[in-house]
Write a protein that holds these residues in place. Structure first.
Motif, PDB file in Angstrom:
ATOM      1  N   ILE A   1       0.832  -1.204   0.000  1.00 56.76           N
ATOM      2  CA  ILE A   1       0.000   0.000   0.000  1.00 56.76           C
ATOM      3  C   ILE A   1       0.868   1.256   0.000  1.00 56.76           C
ATOM      4  O   ILE A   1       0.600   2.238  -0.717  1.00 56.76           O
ATOM      5  CB  ILE A   1      -0.936   0.014   1.219  1.00 56.76           C
ATOM      6  CG1 ILE A   1      -1.994  -1.081   1.083  1.00 56.76           C
ATOM      7  CG2 ILE A   1      -1.607   1.372   1.386  1.00 56.76           C
ATOM      8  CD1 ILE A   1      -2.941  -0.916  -0.078  1.00 56.76           C
ATOM      9  N   ASN A   2       1.939   1.245   0.782  1.00 56.51           N
ATOM     10  CA  ASN A   2       2.784   2.433   0.887  1.00 56.51           C
ATOM     11  C   ASN A   2       3.492   2.775  -0.414  1.00 56.51           C
ATOM     12  O   ASN A   2       3.791   3.946  -0.683  1.00 56.51           O
ATOM     13  CB  ASN A   2       3.809   2.256   2.017  1.00 56.51           C
ATOM     14  CG  ASN A   2       3.203   2.518   3.380  1.00 56.51           C
ATOM     15  OD1 ASN A   2       2.092   3.051   3.484  1.00 56.51           O
ATOM     16  ND2 ASN A   2       3.904   2.150   4.435  1.00 56.51           N
ATOM     17  N   ILE A   3       3.771   1.779  -1.241  1.00 52.78           N
ATOM     18  CA  ILE A   3       4.385   2.061  -2.546  1.00 52.78           C
ATOM     19  C   ILE A   3       3.451   2.908  -3.396  1.00 52.78           C
ATOM     20  O   ILE A   3       3.870   3.875  -4.049  1.00 52.78           O
ATOM     21  CB  ILE A   3       4.749   0.744  -3.271  1.00 52.78           C
ATOM     22  CG1 ILE A   3       5.970   0.104  -2.596  1.00 52.78           C
ATOM     23  CG2 ILE A   3       5.042   0.996  -4.750  1.00 52.78           C
ATOM     24  CD1 ILE A   3       6.340  -1.256  -3.153  1.00 52.78           C
ATOM     25  N   TYR A   4       2.183   2.554  -3.390  1.00 48.05           N
ATOM     26  CA  TYR A   4       1.196   3.354  -4.140  1.00 48.05           C
ATOM     27  C   TYR A   4       1.113   4.768  -3.567  1.00 48.05           C
ATOM     28  O   TYR A   4       1.005   5.753  -4.315  1.00 48.05           O
ATOM     29  CB  TYR A   4      -0.177   2.685  -4.088  1.00 48.05           C
ATOM     30  CG  TYR A   4      -0.337   1.576  -5.095  1.00 48.05           C
ATOM     31  CD1 TYR A   4      -0.757   1.844  -6.396  1.00 48.05           C
ATOM     32  CD2 TYR A   4      -0.056   0.267  -4.755  1.00 48.05           C
ATOM     33  CE1 TYR A   4      -0.903   0.829  -7.335  1.00 48.05           C
ATOM     34  CE2 TYR A   4      -0.196  -0.762  -5.688  1.00 48.05           C
ATOM     35  CZ  TYR A   4      -0.616  -0.477  -6.969  1.00 48.05           C
ATOM     36  OH  TYR A   4      -0.741  -1.485  -7.896  1.00 48.05           O
TER      37      TYR A   4
ATOM     38  N   LEU B   1       3.746  18.175   4.598  1.00 45.83           N
ATOM     39  CA  LEU B   1       2.738  17.707   5.549  1.00 45.83           C
ATOM     40  C   LEU B   1       1.382  17.525   4.864  1.00 45.83           C
ATOM     41  O   LEU B   1       0.682  16.524   5.097  1.00 45.83           O
ATOM     42  CB  LEU B   1       2.610  18.701   6.711  1.00 45.83           C
ATOM     43  CG  LEU B   1       1.794  18.232   7.929  1.00 45.83           C
ATOM     44  CD1 LEU B   1       2.445  17.026   8.574  1.00 45.83           C
ATOM     45  CD2 LEU B   1       1.656  19.373   8.938  1.00 45.83           C
ATOM     46  N   GLU B   2       1.042  18.485   3.998  1.00 45.12           N
ATOM     47  CA  GLU B   2      -0.224  18.389   3.271  1.00 45.12           C
ATOM     48  C   GLU B   2      -0.216  17.202   2.309  1.00 45.12           C
ATOM     49  O   GLU B   2      -1.219  16.496   2.162  1.00 45.12           O
ATOM     50  CB  GLU B   2      -0.482  19.685   2.500  1.00 45.12           C
ATOM     51  CG  GLU B   2      -0.813  20.877   3.382  1.00 45.12           C
ATOM     52  CD  GLU B   2      -0.886  22.195   2.615  1.00 45.12           C
ATOM     53  OE1 GLU B   2      -1.736  23.018   2.957  1.00 45.12           O
ATOM     54  OE2 GLU B   2      -0.085  22.365   1.660  1.00 45.12           O
TER      55      GLU B   2
ATOM     56  N   SER C   1       6.301   8.017   9.380  1.00 51.38           N
ATOM     57  CA  SER C   1       6.010   6.858   8.525  1.00 51.38           C
ATOM     58  C   SER C   1       6.119   7.240   7.047  1.00 51.38           C
ATOM     59  O   SER C   1       6.563   6.441   6.220  1.00 51.38           O
ATOM     60  CB  SER C   1       4.619   6.298   8.835  1.00 51.38           C
ATOM     61  OG  SER C   1       3.626   7.274   8.663  1.00 51.38           O
ATOM     62  N   PHE C   2       5.730   8.475   6.704  1.00 49.76           N
ATOM     63  CA  PHE C   2       5.845   8.951   5.321  1.00 49.76           C
ATOM     64  C   PHE C   2       7.309   9.031   4.898  1.00 49.76           C
ATOM     65  O   PHE C   2       7.693   8.542   3.832  1.00 49.76           O
ATOM     66  CB  PHE C   2       5.164  10.311   5.194  1.00 49.76           C
ATOM     67  CG  PHE C   2       5.278  10.937   3.826  1.00 49.76           C
ATOM     68  CD1 PHE C   2       4.943  10.224   2.685  1.00 49.76           C
ATOM     69  CD2 PHE C   2       5.725  12.252   3.680  1.00 49.76           C
ATOM     70  CE1 PHE C   2       5.035  10.801   1.419  1.00 49.76           C
ATOM     71  CE2 PHE C   2       5.825  12.833   2.424  1.00 49.76           C
ATOM     72  CZ  PHE C   2       5.492  12.104   1.287  1.00 49.76           C
ATOM     73  N   ASN C   3       8.134   9.654   5.741  1.00 44.75           N
ATOM     74  CA  ASN C   3       9.560   9.785   5.419  1.00 44.75           C
ATOM     75  C   ASN C   3      10.226   8.422   5.277  1.00 44.75           C
ATOM     76  O   ASN C   3      11.037   8.195   4.374  1.00 44.75           O
ATOM     77  CB  ASN C   3      10.269  10.598   6.503  1.00 44.75           C
ATOM     78  CG  ASN C   3       9.951  12.078   6.419  1.00 44.75           C
ATOM     79  OD1 ASN C   3       9.518  12.571   5.372  1.00 44.75           O
ATOM     80  ND2 ASN C   3      10.152  12.801   7.500  1.00 44.75           N
TER      81      ASN C   3
ATOM     82  N   PRO D   1      11.321  13.026   1.254  1.00 44.03           N
ATOM     83  CA  PRO D   1      10.476  13.875   0.403  1.00 44.03           C
ATOM     84  C   PRO D   1      11.060  15.264   0.186  1.00 44.03           C
ATOM     85  O   PRO D   1      10.999  15.807  -0.925  1.00 44.03           O
ATOM     86  CB  PRO D   1       9.155  13.945   1.187  1.00 44.03           C
ATOM     87  CG  PRO D   1       9.140  12.711   2.011  1.00 44.03           C
ATOM     88  CD  PRO D   1      10.557  12.451   2.389  1.00 44.03           C
ATOM     89  N   THR D   2      11.645  15.833   1.232  1.00 44.05           N
ATOM     90  CA  THR D   2      12.226  17.179   1.117  1.00 44.05           C
ATOM     91  C   THR D   2      13.407  17.201   0.159  1.00 44.05           C
ATOM     92  O   THR D   2      13.504  18.073  -0.709  1.00 44.05           O
ATOM     93  CB  THR D   2      12.679  17.686   2.505  1.00 44.05           C
ATOM     94  OG1 THR D   2      11.555  17.678   3.392  1.00 44.05           O
ATOM     95  CG2 THR D   2      13.230  19.094   2.412  1.00 44.05           C
ATOM     96  N   SER D   3      14.317  16.222   0.297  1.00 45.42           N
ATOM     97  CA  SER D   3      15.486  16.176  -0.591  1.00 45.42           C
ATOM     98  C   SER D   3      15.071  15.840  -2.021  1.00 45.42           C
ATOM     99  O   SER D   3      15.679  16.312  -2.984  1.00 45.42           O
ATOM    100  CB  SER D   3      16.512  15.159  -0.076  1.00 45.42           C
ATOM    101  OG  SER D   3      15.959  13.854  -0.054  1.00 45.42           O
ATOM    102  N   TYR D   4      14.033  15.031  -2.166  1.00 51.12           N
ATOM    103  CA  TYR D   4      13.523  14.701  -3.502  1.00 51.12           C
ATOM    104  C   TYR D   4      12.987  15.947  -4.196  1.00 51.12           C
ATOM    105  O   TYR D   4      13.256  16.179  -5.376  1.00 51.12           O
ATOM    106  CB  TYR D   4      12.423  13.645  -3.371  1.00 51.12           C
ATOM    107  CG  TYR D   4      11.906  13.121  -4.696  1.00 51.12           C
ATOM    108  CD1 TYR D   4      12.612  12.161  -5.410  1.00 51.12           C
ATOM    109  CD2 TYR D   4      10.701  13.600  -5.232  1.00 51.12           C
ATOM    110  CE1 TYR D   4      12.142  11.677  -6.625  1.00 51.12           C
ATOM    111  CE2 TYR D   4      10.219  13.121  -6.448  1.00 51.12           C
ATOM    112  CZ  TYR D   4      10.946  12.161  -7.153  1.00 51.12           C
ATOM    113  OH  TYR D   4      10.471  11.690  -8.357  1.00 51.12           O
ATOM    114  N   ARG D   5      12.269  16.762  -3.452  1.00 53.23           N
ATOM    115  CA  ARG D   5      11.733  18.012  -3.995  1.00 53.23           C
ATOM    116  C   ARG D   5      12.865  18.971  -4.372  1.00 53.23           C
ATOM    117  O   ARG D   5      12.826  19.609  -5.427  1.00 53.23           O
ATOM    118  CB  ARG D   5      10.787  18.669  -2.998  1.00 53.23           C
ATOM    119  CG  ARG D   5      10.346  20.065  -3.367  1.00 53.23           C
ATOM    120  CD  ARG D   5       9.285  20.573  -2.427  1.00 53.23           C
ATOM    121  NE  ARG D   5       7.940  20.299  -2.939  1.00 53.23           N
ATOM    122  CZ  ARG D   5       6.818  20.597  -2.308  1.00 53.23           C
ATOM    123  NH1 ARG D   5       6.874  21.154  -1.101  1.00 53.23           N
ATOM    124  NH2 ARG D   5       5.643  20.346  -2.853  1.00 53.23           N
ATOM    125  N   LYS D   6      13.912  19.045  -3.526  1.00 51.73           N
ATOM    126  CA  LYS D   6      15.049  19.928  -3.821  1.00 51.73           C
ATOM    127  C   LYS D   6      15.768  19.472  -5.074  1.00 51.73           C
ATOM    128  O   LYS D   6      16.206  20.288  -5.890  1.00 51.73           O
ATOM    129  CB  LYS D   6      16.019  19.934  -2.635  1.00 51.73           C
ATOM    130  CG  LYS D   6      15.514  20.707  -1.426  1.00 51.73           C
ATOM    131  CD  LYS D   6      16.531  20.668  -0.295  1.00 51.73           C
ATOM    132  CE  LYS D   6      16.037  21.471   0.902  1.00 51.73           C
ATOM    133  NZ  LYS D   6      16.989  21.421   2.041  1.00 51.73           N
TER     134      LYS D   6
END
Length: 384
Positions: free
Chosen positions: A323-326, A346-347, A359-361, A372-377
């Motif tokens: 589920i988390n992969i999706y 967060l949103e 859990s998201f990170n 997620p932050t480094s991916y966005r950068k």
């Protein structure tokens, strides 16, 4: 202040706090009444077990009540074991068979019946004076330590199985409750190990060391229970339990290998996998933070057993990871969308079905190798 007075003060504080916490557990409104009652019982018995210094102030001579108070320690871990079962499994109920857990307590008291419970006060005093030579006390000490080892091992096995079942059938972060119960049981194991060392000194020529360790145990025990209750009160949804009738995939496979070939053929696997992926992509059930394998099974009309084999065995993924992969891939699409640069991390995590940043990170980094932050950068730097 001498050791005796310190021991009495520490015991009084610990006793009051344990009784207060037990009372709170009994009267608080909750759906987990049985779990609360069992843990309250564990607290009460533990409080009685450690109340010896106060009890000895009121009862100066050996008594049946005093010996019974000591014997109550045989009920601590059986009740804790039942508590763990009630936390892990949503359908747990007390049954007559659970009375078997009281057999060590009964055996310990029966052993003391002829030469302690059934004799006069003079014989009781003589029994205590010569306690190092009394076979009944030696038997009880061996029995209590054997009981501790068996129940601690059993609790760890239950938690290990429950966590694996949860990961195979659920997709939210509540599996952390099992990690936390592992921690709590580990701390209790350390506490009982220290108590074992205390008992060694108690029956030696270094009883003052035993008294010092006893103070440490009482203080440590107080902090452990307060820590536990603080965690439970501040995280009311921490303990999300599962159905005890669920089976681990490895057990299902073992059963089917023992009886007949796996029910699902390769063709059936492929058909079900296409059906599953189509449902995941079109309906996006992973956006529901509390989605379970039972929910998806009902939606696509594939039996839970077959769906569990498909995901956990054939795809070699826990349902949790599946589920988390999706969710992560959905989050990646949002992060890659230049029109959504103002949406915060967060949103995004709440939008894709996660219910905590940690859990998201963890899931994002496991899938992409980046937070997620480094991916966005990285995406921003590539567009410059």
């Amino acid at each position: 202040m001498d050791t005796i007075n310190l021991l009495i003060i520490t015991t009084a504080i610990s006793l009051f706090t344990s009784l207060f916490l037990a009372f709170f557990l009994v009267v608080v409104k909750t759906k987990n009444k049985l779990s609360n009652f069992l843990f309250a019982a564990f607290l009460l018995i533990t409080a009685i077990d450690t109340s010896a210094p106060l009890f000895n102030l009121t009862v100066a001579t050996p008594s049946n009540l005093g010996m019974l108070r000591n014997a109550l320690s045989f009920l601590q871990l059986p009740i804790f074991y039942l508590y763990i079962l009630s936390v892990c499994y949503s359908d747990f109920k007390l049954k007559y068979k659970h009375l078997l857990h009281f057999l060590p307590f009964l055996a310990a008291n029966l052993a003391l019946l002829p030469r302690f419970y059934a004799v006069d006060i003079a014989s009781k005093i003589d029994f205590i004076i010569n306690r190092k030579e009394m076979i009944e006390l030696q038997f009880n000490h061996i029995l209590i330590h054997l009981q501790i080892a068996v129940y601690i091992f059993a609790v760890f096995m239950i938690l290990k199985k429950a966590k694996r079942l949860y990961l195979e059938n659920n997709a939210d972060k509540s599996s952390v409750s099992y990690n936390w119960l592992f921690q709590f049981t580990t701390v209790l194991t350390i506490l009982y190990s220290v108590a074992f060392i205390k008992n060694i000194f108690k029956f030696s020529d270094f009883q003052i060391v035993s008294e010092g360790i006893k103070i440490g145990i009482i203080v440590l025990q107080l902090f452990i229970f307060c820590w536990y209750l603080f965690k439970a009160i501040n995280n009311p949804n921490l303990f999300r339990n599962i159905d005890s009738k669920l089976k681990l995939v490895k057990d299902i496979i073992s059963e089917e290998k023992g009886n007949e070939p796996l029910t699902l053929t390769e063709k059936k696997y492929s058909e079900d996998l296409i059906k599953l992926k189509k449902y995941m992509n079109n309906e996006k059930p992973f956006l529901n933070p509390s989605i379970t394998i039972q929910d998806i099974s009902a939606a696509i009309e594939i039996p839970v057993r077959d769906l569990s084999l498909l995901i956990n065995h054939k795809l070699e993924q826990h349902f949790y990871d599946f589920i988390n992969i999706y969710r992560v891939e959905n989050a990646m699409r949002i992060l890659e969308d230049s029109t959504k640069n103002k949406i915060t991390i967060l949103e995004i995590l709440y939008e894709v079905g996660f219910n905590s940043k940690s859990s998201f990170n963890t899931a994002f980094k496991k899938h992409t190798g980046k937070t997620p932050t480094s991916y966005r950068k990285t995406l921003k730097n590539n567009t410059l």
